[in-house]
Design an enzyme around this catalytic site. Sequence first.
Site, mmCIF file in Angstrom:
data_model
loop_
_atom_site.group_PDB
_atom_site.id
_atom_site.type_symbol
_atom_site.label_atom_id
_atom_site.label_comp_id
_atom_site.label_asym_id
_atom_site.label_seq_id
_atom_site.Cartn_x
_atom_site.Cartn_y
_atom_site.Cartn_z
ATOM 1 N N GLY A 3 14.013 10.390 -50.040
ATOM 2 C CA GLY A 3 14.918 9.396 -49.692
ATOM 3 C C GLY A 3 14.094 8.561 -48.441
ATOM 4 O O GLY A 3 13.750 7.666 -48.800
ATOM 5 N N CYS A 43 33.162 1.184 -29.173
ATOM 6 C CA CYS A 43 33.608 1.718 -28.257
ATOM 7 C C CYS A 43 33.575 3.422 -28.093
ATOM 8 O O CYS A 43 34.496 4.134 -28.209
ATOM 9 C CB CYS A 43 35.221 1.509 -28.081
ATOM 10 S SG CYS A 43 35.288 -0.306 -28.182
ATOM 11 N N TYR A 100 22.709 12.185 -34.524
ATOM 12 C CA TYR A 100 21.301 13.022 -34.287
ATOM 13 C C TYR A 100 20.851 12.914 -33.081
ATOM 14 O O TYR A 100 19.826 13.540 -32.629
ATOM 15 C CB TYR A 100 20.376 13.097 -35.388
ATOM 16 C CG TYR A 100 21.162 12.755 -36.828
ATOM 17 C CD1 TYR A 100 21.755 13.902 -37.325
ATOM 18 C CD2 TYR A 100 20.762 11.764 -37.524
ATOM 19 C CE1 TYR A 100 22.070 13.607 -38.759
ATOM 20 C CE2 TYR A 100 21.127 11.511 -38.818
ATOM 21 C CZ TYR A 100 21.883 12.531 -39.467
ATOM 22 O OH TYR A 100 22.339 12.351 -40.593
ATOM 23 N N ARG A 119 22.598 6.829 -36.526
ATOM 24 C CA ARG A 119 21.718 7.682 -36.493
ATOM 25 C C ARG A 119 21.493 8.277 -34.959
ATOM 26 O O ARG A 119 21.414 9.494 -34.795
ATOM 27 C CB ARG A 119 20.318 7.595 -36.911
ATOM 28 C CG ARG A 119 20.532 7.316 -38.462
ATOM 29 C CD ARG A 119 19.103 7.150 -38.978
ATOM 30 N NE ARG A 119 18.307 8.204 -39.039
ATOM 31 C CZ ARG A 119 17.127 8.309 -38.100
ATOM 32 N NH1 ARG A 119 16.703 7.488 -37.284
ATOM 33 N NH2 ARG A 119 16.630 9.761 -38.267
#
Length: 437
Positions: A298, A367, A340, A336
Amino acid sequence: MLHDNNMLQDNHAINAAGHLTVAGVDTVALAEEYGTPLYVMDEARLRRNMRRYADTMSKYFPEGSMPLMASKALSFREIYRIADDEGIGADVVSAGELYTALSAGFPASKLYFHGSAKTLAEIRMGVEAGIACFVVDNFEELHRISRVAGEHGVTQNVLLRITPGIDPHTYEAVNTGRVDSKFGVAIETGQAFEITQEALETPNVRLIGFHCHIGSQIFEAAPFLDAVDIMTQYMADIRDRLGYAAEVLNLGGGIAVPYVFRDPEVDLDACIRDICEHLTERCKALSLPMPKVLMEPGRSIVADAGITLYTVQNIKVIPGYKKYVAVDGGMTDNPRYALYGAEHTALVANKAAEPQDEIVTIAGRCCESDALIGENMALQKAEVDDTIAVLVTGAYNYSMASNYNRVPRSAVVMLKDGKARVAVRRETLEDVIAYDL
Ligand SMILES: *Cc1c(COP(=O)(O)O)cnc(C)c1O
């Protein structure tokens, strides 16, 4: 804390105006024409990445081996047209991804259906479309596929998703190969054997082999070689106990790309060659026929073909602490960092030739305190209305975009031969309320 932060790729350059270009196209002009935030994909780079997988896999692995682009990394119609044109397959994990692929004319015969909680409706849709294969995650699913295939009078090819019990030392949330993973069935518990036996006895399905996916953002071949060890041992056990020889071994995705200067570049040819040599050796030692190999890249196909452009809205200096550069996107187009703590490299696209001698936090608009593009990022001195380019955002950005804070999703433009075309149009405020009654 200054460092060489130059992550520019060979499809990037800096033009006479000092602007970042991608595939020869001025990114500042793109931001002006199409607005920001804007996803920009370089079609030549994308095709190169697809072709590199296809060529390398056919160089080393037996005929019928193929890369399957993992749709979850990036899914919209144009991606499937390009993937089909480059001769590669794809995996899908939902009715939505399947529908997108089919509606783009992608052949069902090159589609593999993944997922750990497929619904009956999704199974029906896959069987009716005539997809190549389901990657079966659990016992219930195996029975559902059998039932649906029976109703349609067809025999459905299946792979079984096996959990090899490998920890590829990647980040916890993107580590899927361990015994206690929610995906697949583990060898260690004996359940893999049970589901294999059951698949061989279940009507209307034909077991073509086994699948494993050990994780993501893996920089070396070693974890894949471990997976080959475990999977070939498993294949030999199954052959000895059940007299079944697998034709296909699907090794999943997970090959890494560099996001920041300290990330190494993976040598794809060497990695696939090492996997092939190891697999060949193991098959010989265990007297197994060499299987066809599938891989599901991917990130390593789409990530470095994409960048995201933003416009600086304001700059906030907290004396003695930090400097925030606030942009008009963030978690809604790139979750992301929030998910993570993932790192990216950025530059001021309209000052690309200047030194990146400031360390800033690029803050997104949402926010949430963690809705950042990143912290401690080296950047040229940014000012309001500057264009910020965040590099290597082709994977898990657009595909993970949301309407949080009712922010319309950004457009995707594709670059080819010095021209831009819209592949996904920007959502409007009308789109945002389109489903509200
Ligand atoms: C996520 C995933 C992939 C793709 O992983 P990348 O790290 O993007 O290459 C492939 N196969 C399966 C089953 C996955 O879950």
